[in-house]
Design a protein around this motif. Sequence first.
Motif, PDB file in Angstrom:
ATOM      1  N   ARG A 112     -35.241  20.472 -77.300  1.00 42.03           N
ATOM      2  CA  ARG A 112     -36.022  19.531 -76.978  1.00 42.03           C
ATOM      3  C   ARG A 112     -36.557  18.345 -77.944  1.00 42.03           C
ATOM      4  N   GLN A 199     -39.482   6.537 -77.570  1.00 43.41           N
ATOM      5  CA  GLN A 199     -39.419   7.959 -78.378  1.00 43.41           C
ATOM      6  C   GLN A 199     -39.190   7.768 -79.825  1.00 43.41           C
TER       7      GLN A 199
ATOM      8  N   LEU B 181     -34.806  12.016 -67.898  1.00 42.39           N
ATOM      9  CA  LEU B 181     -36.070  12.894 -68.309  1.00 42.39           C
ATOM     10  C   LEU B 181     -35.524  14.133 -69.238  1.00 42.39           C
ATOM     11  N   ARG B 182     -34.537  14.712 -68.988  1.00 42.85           N
ATOM     12  CA  ARG B 182     -34.030  15.969 -69.721  1.00 42.85           C
ATOM     13  C   ARG B 182     -33.632  15.307 -71.211  1.00 42.85           C
ATOM     14  N   ALA B 183     -32.954  13.821 -71.068  1.00 42.99           N
ATOM     15  CA  ALA B 183     -32.447  13.325 -72.290  1.00 42.99           C
ATOM     16  C   ALA B 183     -33.627  12.939 -73.302  1.00 42.99           C
ATOM     17  N   THR B 184     -34.929  12.722 -72.575  1.00 45.22           N
ATOM     18  CA  THR B 184     -36.172  12.475 -73.467  1.00 45.22           C
ATOM     19  C   THR B 184     -36.574  13.709 -74.096  1.00 45.22           C
ATOM     20  N   GLY B 185     -36.145  14.610 -73.653  1.00 41.33           N
ATOM     21  CA  GLY B 185     -36.613  16.133 -74.360  1.00 41.33           C
ATOM     22  C   GLY B 185     -37.775  16.872 -73.402  1.00 41.33           C
ATOM     23  N   SER B 186     -37.694  16.336 -72.028  1.00 36.65           N
ATOM     24  CA  SER B 186     -38.933  16.836 -71.262  1.00 36.65           C
ATOM     25  C   SER B 186     -38.799  18.215 -70.820  1.00 36.65           C
ATOM     26  N   SER B 187     -39.905  18.892 -70.415  1.00 39.47           N
ATOM     27  CA  SER B 187     -39.579  20.145 -70.041  1.00 39.47           C
ATOM     28  C   SER B 187     -39.341  20.319 -68.671  1.00 39.47           C
ATOM     29  N   TRP B 189     -41.168  21.653 -66.191  1.00 37.83           N
ATOM     30  CA  TRP B 189     -42.331  21.365 -65.347  1.00 37.83           C
ATOM     31  C   TRP B 189     -42.705  19.864 -65.523  1.00 37.83           C
ATOM     32  N   GLN B 190     -42.337  19.383 -66.647  1.00 37.33           N
ATOM     33  CA  GLN B 190     -42.567  17.906 -66.658  1.00 37.33           C
ATOM     34  C   GLN B 190     -41.788  17.010 -65.938  1.00 37.33           C
TER      35      GLN B 190
END
Lengths: 289, 273
Positions: A112, A199, B181-187, B189-190
């Motif tokens: 992440r 970001q 959103l996965r690509a932004t590093g989101s978890s 649950w987020q």
Amino acid sequence: MATQLKSRSKVTEKKADPVIFNFPEEAQLEETIERPVIMQVKNLHKNYTKDTKVLKDINFDIREGELLSIIGPSGAGKSTLLRTINRMIEPTSGEIIFGDENITKLKGKGLRKMRTDIGMIFQHYNLVDRLSVFENVLHGLLGYKNSLQGILSLYSEEEKEKALEIITELGIEDHIYKRCDELSGGQKQRVGIARALIQDPKIILCDEPIASLDPRASMVIMEYLKRISRERGITVIVNLHQVDVAKKYSDRMIGLNAGEIVFNDAPEVMDQGIVTKIYGSKADELIVE
Amino acid sequence: MDIQLDRTNDGKIKINRPTRGQKSLKWILIATAIFTVAGFFMMDYSGLVLSQAIADTLNNLYQMFLQPELSQVGFGTAMSQVVVTLSLAFLSTILGAVISLFLAFGTAVNLSKPWLSTLIKGVITIARAVPTVLWVLIFAIAAGLGSIAAVIGMMFHSVAYLVKAYSEAFEEIDEGKIEALRATGSSYWQILFQVVIPETKSYLISWTFLRFEINFGVAVAMGAAAGAGGIGYELFMSSTFYYDMNEVGMITIIILIVAIILELIANRLKIKA
């Protein structure tokens, strides 16, 4: 660098067309070879099944602040290559070195964390239609927040100011409270760019960013991507279908055919012969110029 | 050119080629029609004077719906009993909705692991196959007949229903939005709370409210069948105990009005969401 950007956008606002910028000639011709390498892709393979090899032994370097375009026919593996860079797709073998670290081994938090350094924009924008422009841009910060803050949309005033700054820079400040499904394609893509920019990434990956846009909106988006690479020093990697657009804007082009790199050089070197090599015999129809 | 033609037994040209499913559906419909007609002939009609029966039925209906009045129950009591029934429905829907939301995250194939999805789907299908009344009676063993058993039993069936509705709504979500959103590093649950819920909110609200309407109807029945109280209990008393057609009519009309109001609210919510 931010102030420089701001002043420039203020000047251009007064003109009838605030979104087209002209770059000084020297910026266009600036040598990219000198720039430091920030990512190395080494011996990258990707097989979906035993027989479908999408990427075969991919090797290339990515330099700071360059606009690198990847061209090739449909099914050549452009999207797969782009997505292996931020591990949205797992490579079968090979290494990706990003900041002294082999990111193909990362897991969980580390993964992440790495993704916060790589922004991504998409052909279909992939915004959350029912949320406002503001909320969508702030989604870019989720990677930096803990789960609870993310779930409850708890953003600090500082972060909101930063989002506003980027939104203004991209010329969509009149729409901040609109739902994203009320925007045009070009505007949606700018929201997508804003989400990637907030970001604070080192690299922005663009998967066919202009394939669903009309020629004018396409030009605006490409100009923005070029500006981002020039003024912020962010590396922009773009998958493109249009060879002429790629030639016009790129610092370097990579030609992909059937999962292999067949060209990797400056756009000036690209000629009809190479285009034929990348696209096969029907290449003549591709060049509009 | 040689065309592969299907012909009927007497040589006529067929204009379509039914699949296995269409063929069996055709036979099911034919069989249903035969049983329906046969059923009428097999009923016991002895001692029935048709003219008398029709007249009595019409008279009952006349008393119920054209001369409705409250006799045993006062208007205030009736209203407070409606509130009790609504509360039973509300409580079981809200509790069920919260549980369903989390189970649905585990059930939607695009948000979960295949084994977990299959497991929950299996359990849910069994829970849904058992009627609500049975669930209430099952929980009555532990909680005793009454409102607690009714709420738990209704909640159980609501969960079974809503998990399916919610997870199907979740599965409709554009994969690209989750990817972004996965690509932004989101978890995980987020992503659930920033993409999945906002994108499906209107479905979630309209399904939940639909279930609330259903639960209102079930709560009326539970008042009679499981002693949960509320307007259903009054209806049960005035029909079975006092045989008071006028009161049965009045209570039915009250329930009908409440149901119509709920329907109107549901439509309004759907437009707004």
